[in-house]
Design an enzyme around this catalytic site. Sequence first.
Site, PDB file in Angstrom:
ATOM      1  N   GLU A 116     -12.396   6.789  12.303  1.00  0.00           N
ATOM      2  CA  GLU A 116     -11.019   7.231  12.078  1.00  0.00           C
ATOM      3  C   GLU A 116     -10.774   7.442  10.592  1.00  0.00           C
ATOM      4  O   GLU A 116     -11.571   7.010   9.740  1.00  0.00           O
ATOM      5  CB  GLU A 116     -10.024   6.220  12.666  1.00  0.00           C
ATOM      6  CG  GLU A 116     -10.136   6.117  14.186  1.00  0.00           C
ATOM      7  CD  GLU A 116      -9.124   5.170  14.799  1.00  0.00           C
ATOM      8  OE1 GLU A 116      -9.039   5.157  16.037  1.00  0.00           O
ATOM      9  OE2 GLU A 116      -8.420   4.450  14.068  1.00  0.00           O
ATOM     10  N   HIS A 236       2.338   9.057  11.266  1.00  0.00           N
ATOM     11  CA  HIS A 236       1.089   9.490  11.887  1.00  0.00           C
ATOM     12  C   HIS A 236       1.060  11.014  11.838  1.00  0.00           C
ATOM     13  O   HIS A 236       2.037  11.659  12.222  1.00  0.00           O
ATOM     14  CB  HIS A 236       1.013   9.003  13.331  1.00  0.00           C
ATOM     15  CG  HIS A 236      -0.377   9.031  13.883  1.00  0.00           C
ATOM     16  ND1 HIS A 236      -1.063  10.207  14.129  1.00  0.00           N
ATOM     17  CD2 HIS A 236      -1.222   8.031  14.225  1.00  0.00           C
ATOM     18  CE1 HIS A 236      -2.264   9.921  14.593  1.00  0.00           C
ATOM     19  NE2 HIS A 236      -2.386   8.607  14.668  1.00  0.00           N
ATOM     20  N   ARG A 283      -3.937   8.501   6.616  1.00  0.00           N
ATOM     21  CA  ARG A 283      -2.770   9.079   7.273  1.00  0.00           C
ATOM     22  C   ARG A 283      -1.710   9.573   6.289  1.00  0.00           C
ATOM     23  O   ARG A 283      -1.065  10.583   6.532  1.00  0.00           O
ATOM     24  CB  ARG A 283      -2.152   8.050   8.224  1.00  0.00           C
ATOM     25  CG  ARG A 283      -3.012   7.786   9.422  1.00  0.00           C
ATOM     26  CD  ARG A 283      -2.442   6.678  10.280  1.00  0.00           C
ATOM     27  NE  ARG A 283      -3.308   6.448  11.441  1.00  0.00           N
ATOM     28  CZ  ARG A 283      -3.109   5.485  12.321  1.00  0.00           C
ATOM     29  NH1 ARG A 283      -2.096   4.656  12.179  1.00  0.00           N
ATOM     30  NH2 ARG A 283      -3.924   5.343  13.347  1.00  0.00           N
ATOM     31  N   HIS A 344       5.454   6.135  12.446  1.00  0.00           N
ATOM     32  CA  HIS A 344       4.518   5.475  13.355  1.00  0.00           C
ATOM     33  C   HIS A 344       4.400   3.976  13.139  1.00  0.00           C
ATOM     34  O   HIS A 344       4.369   3.213  14.103  1.00  0.00           O
ATOM     35  CB  HIS A 344       3.140   6.123  13.188  1.00  0.00           C
ATOM     36  CG  HIS A 344       2.081   5.575  14.077  1.00  0.00           C
ATOM     37  ND1 HIS A 344       2.153   5.672  15.450  1.00  0.00           N
ATOM     38  CD2 HIS A 344       0.913   4.922  13.799  1.00  0.00           C
ATOM     39  CE1 HIS A 344       1.075   5.111  15.990  1.00  0.00           C
ATOM     40  NE2 HIS A 344       0.317   4.644  15.010  1.00  0.00           N
ATOM     41  N   ARG A 379      -1.225   1.770   5.954  1.00  0.00           N
ATOM     42  CA  ARG A 379      -2.158   1.034   6.810  1.00  0.00           C
ATOM     43  C   ARG A 379      -3.411   1.851   7.123  1.00  0.00           C
ATOM     44  O   ARG A 379      -3.312   3.015   7.489  1.00  0.00           O
ATOM     45  CB  ARG A 379      -1.464   0.646   8.117  1.00  0.00           C
ATOM     46  CG  ARG A 379      -2.399   0.010   9.140  1.00  0.00           C
ATOM     47  CD  ARG A 379      -1.637  -0.502  10.334  1.00  0.00           C
ATOM     48  NE  ARG A 379      -1.089   0.559  11.159  1.00  0.00           N
ATOM     49  CZ  ARG A 379      -1.735   1.164  12.142  1.00  0.00           C
ATOM     50  NH1 ARG A 379      -3.001   0.850  12.398  1.00  0.00           N
ATOM     51  NH2 ARG A 379      -1.146   2.101  12.872  1.00  0.00           N
TER      52      ARG A 379
END
Length: 503
Positions: A116, A236, A283, A344, A379
């Site tokens: 990711e 997000h 992100r 998000h 994050r």
Amino acid sequence: MPKTDILIVGSGISGLFFAIKTARKRPDLSICIMTKEMASNSNTQLAQGGIAVVTNHLKDSFDQHIKDTLRSGGGLCDQEIVKMVIEQAPERLKELIEVGAKFDKNQEGQWDLGLEGGHSQHRILHHKDSTGLEIEKKLLSIITQIKNIKILENHQVIELNTETKHNEVSCTGAFFYDKNNYIIKYIRTRVILLSTGGCGQLFENTTNPAIATGDGIAMAARAGVEIEDMQYMQFHPTALASGNKNPLFLISEAVRGFGAYIVNEEHKRFLFKYDLRGELATRDIVSRAISIEMHETQKKHVYLDCRHLDQADFFKHFPSISTHCNAIGLYPEKDLIPIVPAAHYQCGGIKVDRNGATTIKNLYAIGECARTGLHGKNRLASNSLLEALVFAHQASDNIDKTIATFIFSSKILLPKFSAVNIKNDYEPYLNLKKELQKLITSFYASDVRDTHLAMVKIKMLKNEAENLIDRNEITIPFIEFSNMLTTALVIIKQCDLKKTHSC
């Protein structure tokens, strides 16, 4: 008057994992979980991607995971907390597997590790594209088998009660609304643990469910607990664009890790203009790049391109995403998928120490509502489920060692409201909620922020909400909207202090 040794507010992964660990080692303690809707309705069950854990020390290492986390957090992470969480990860994963959670393996029988954005290695354990749902179901099934845990669904905690003795403030109980019997009650407790999730419903575009109204933040703030870094709201980058729908359907970070592209109206990739990692940047970078592209092209969305991927393999890894797209007439094998950034994850929150303890005695906070120091301003993908497990463990150990020093308050408290309006007419509050969402979205996205004007508008919304109820009665819509207003004020003040945001 009811009482319990430990009151857990919220039924996501952090609260449930804490309850199981604590109940098993302390069968002498009574544990009550209150959740404002059904126990399964939480942000956890919507988590698609997975949990980041270093499992292969030949290709990966704790040091690499730590560096990825620190880089994603923009230098604002607490390095000791990052180290603690990542080094504990394998043990917490083992415990999760022991309660029955299953994660995908490849043909060789090894973990099928996903990649990711922001990660330098494949290290994401997942259960197809519904990891959170898998974990939530397993934890809830275990909870029902433990005698000293009681789950009270449709019980909304309204306010925390504190007492001051010898200049020390303690949390001694909470007022709650029993939706099943339309009555407000008070419960005494020795420890309260907030695991109430985030506040994504403050924004027009969000992946968070309707319950994410910042309840824990608001209650803690009103009790005088320190709240920190609420200006760092993570967007997000790949929420399915679908008009004014709220919440928006999330398309997992793992889809980009699987090889999907992000393209503009001309079907051209553009992320490399902003970061050499392209689709695998973090992100905040990807969301910002999409926002700029949308602004420059005056388009309402960009696209996720999955057409070049192996479609059989894609459906195997992402059955929920594929099924949802197909249901609305989108077919990833031939169609571009319209996407927009959406609120998000709340990176800040209730300030806690390494054990999840707040600045008020007897009060703990874990999960998304807590500001632990792990995330900094952004994050790293799939670190949230890990954080929830580690801090549930830390809080459980700490409470086990200290709860003997906590005693029940002898004070008998009556609810502040004499009546409950059971009609719960949501329509007027939905209109106010839309106004608040528009205000916070605009304020947050703007480079020039008028803090005074935003606060004036929030005060006006507060007055309108108060005019909808009688003086001595309360409604669930009013409770949630009040919490949203309180949380919004915190965000506005902290945005103004830091003059920055993460999208």
